[in-house]
Design a protein around this motif. Structure first.
Motif, PDB file in Angstrom:
ATOM      1  N   UNK A 178       0.901  -1.059  -0.039  1.00 16.35           N
ATOM      2  CA  UNK A 178      -0.248  -0.065   0.011  1.00 16.35           C
ATOM      3  C   UNK A 178       0.962   1.213  -0.067  1.00 16.35           C
ATOM      4  N   UNK A 179       0.420   2.264  -0.739  1.00 15.52           N
ATOM      5  CA  UNK A 179       1.240   3.388  -1.054  1.00 15.52           C
ATOM      6  C   UNK A 179       0.633   4.354  -0.017  1.00 15.52           C
ATOM      7  N   UNK A 180       1.347   5.139   0.978  1.00 19.59           N
ATOM      8  CA  UNK A 180       0.806   6.185   1.828  1.00 19.59           C
ATOM      9  C   UNK A 180       1.090   7.540   0.985  1.00 19.59           C
ATOM     10  N   UNK A 181      -0.148   8.359   1.182  1.00 22.57           N
ATOM     11  CA  UNK A 181      -0.298   9.299   0.559  1.00 22.57           C
ATOM     12  C   UNK A 181      -0.312  10.492   1.838  1.00 22.57           C
ATOM     13  N   UNK A 182       0.728  10.742   2.472  1.00 23.72           N
ATOM     14  CA  UNK A 182       0.690  11.774   3.693  1.00 23.72           C
ATOM     15  C   UNK A 182       0.225  13.080   2.985  1.00 23.72           C
ATOM     16  N   UNK A 183      -0.513  13.715   4.142  1.00 25.85           N
ATOM     17  CA  UNK A 183      -1.023  15.262   3.780  1.00 25.85           C
ATOM     18  C   UNK A 183      -1.277  15.769   5.259  1.00 25.85           C
ATOM     19  N   UNK A 184      -0.188  16.999   5.368  1.00 23.40           N
ATOM     20  CA  UNK A 184      -0.387  17.605   6.684  1.00 23.40           C
ATOM     21  C   UNK A 184      -1.440  18.361   6.793  1.00 23.40           C
ATOM     22  N   UNK A 185      -2.135  18.429   7.969  1.00 19.55           N
ATOM     23  CA  UNK A 185      -3.539  18.964   8.297  1.00 19.55           C
ATOM     24  C   UNK A 185      -3.423  20.332   8.445  1.00 19.55           C
ATOM     25  N   UNK A 186      -4.315  21.036   7.692  1.00 18.70           N
ATOM     26  CA  UNK A 186      -4.460  22.631   7.793  1.00 18.70           C
ATOM     27  C   UNK A 186      -5.205  22.795   8.614  1.00 18.70           C
ATOM     28  N   UNK A 187      -5.604  24.030   8.682  1.00 15.12           N
ATOM     29  CA  UNK A 187      -6.622  24.693   9.683  1.00 15.12           C
ATOM     30  C   UNK A 187      -7.934  24.419   9.340  1.00 15.12           C
ATOM     31  N   UNK A 188      -8.540  24.161   8.165  1.00 15.03           N
ATOM     32  CA  UNK A 188      -9.918  23.900   7.629  1.00 15.03           C
ATOM     33  C   UNK A 188      -9.927  22.679   6.847  1.00 15.03           C
ATOM     34  N   UNK A 189     -11.090  22.034   6.953  1.00 14.76           N
ATOM     35  CA  UNK A 189     -11.291  20.973   6.006  1.00 14.76           C
ATOM     36  C   UNK A 189     -11.083  21.114   4.657  1.00 14.76           C
ATOM     37  N   UNK A 190     -11.461  22.067   4.070  1.00 14.79           N
ATOM     38  CA  UNK A 190     -11.565  22.490   2.815  1.00 14.79           C
ATOM     39  C   UNK A 190     -10.619  21.926   1.817  1.00 14.79           C
ATOM     40  N   UNK A 191      -9.149  21.937   2.094  1.00 14.75           N
ATOM     41  CA  UNK A 191      -8.145  21.663   1.377  1.00 14.75           C
ATOM     42  C   UNK A 191      -7.983  20.150   1.410  1.00 14.75           C
ATOM     43  N   UNK A 192      -8.281  19.295   2.360  1.00 13.18           N
ATOM     44  CA  UNK A 192      -8.530  18.169   2.576  1.00 13.18           C
ATOM     45  C   UNK A 192      -9.412  17.438   1.796  1.00 13.18           C
ATOM     46  N   UNK A 193     -10.609  18.232   1.719  1.00 19.96           N
ATOM     47  CA  UNK A 193     -11.658  17.826   0.792  1.00 19.96           C
ATOM     48  C   UNK A 193     -10.958  17.877  -0.743  1.00 19.96           C
TER      49      UNK A 193
END
Length: 168
Positions: A33-48
């Motif tokens: 499985x390939x991990x796709x790391x994403x640093x949590x920002x201050x709002x949900x929209x960039x993660x969406x």
């Protein structure tokens, strides 16, 4: 190769989870499985937006490393992007109420064992207006203290850092 999204808060708790990124990525790669790391920002929209940019069929799991606030923010992103995949939690925040309630281990090795496994439990999430939460809903001074307490104080004092008004 299947994807595992890893949302992580580099400031949660003592901010040490980043030291284990290589280990986490390597262990998932061993399982194909390939991990796709994403640093949590201050709002949900960039993660969406990030989740919507991925091929949903290839995302097999979403991992969250952080405290209860990070988990809630990520839950909002996961719901906002309409994902229905297992979620793994690396409780790496200051208090980790949800992780404690779920009986999740506190060591990175224990967390990895759980995250790499296929054991899941159903869990409800709550909603107030347009905001989702996984553990608890809080109002008033409880929220204000959690948000206004300096991260350095929370990291050095742990939960005790929440009990004093440090602005004086």
């Amino acid at each position: 190769m299947d994807y595992v999204v890893l949302f992580y808060n580099s400031h949660s708790g003592a901010g040490t989870f980043g030291n284990y990124l290589d280990l986490v990525i390597g262990e998932f790669q061993k399982k194909g499985m390939l991990i796709l790391p994403y640093k949590i920002p201050f709002t949900a929209q960039p993660m969406i937006d990030f989740l919507n940019s991925l091929d949903k069929e290839r995302v097999k799991k979403i991992l969250i490393s952080g405290g209860d606030g990070s988990v809630d923010l990520c839950i909002n992103a996961i719901v906002g992007a309409d994902y229905d995949v297992p979620i793994g939690i690396f409780p790496s925040g200051t208090a980790n109420d949800l992780g404690s309630y779920l009986g999740l281990p506190s060591s990175i090795e224990g967390m990895l064992e759980v995250a790499l496994g296929d054991n899941t439990i159903p869990m409800d999430i709550g909603r107030i207006n347009d905001q989702y939460y996984a553990n608890e809903a809080a109002l008033g001074c409880i929220v204000e203290v959690a948000h206004k307490t300096d991260q350095k104080i929370k990291n050095s004092l742990g939960m005790v850092g929440y009990t004093h008004d440090w602005r004086r």
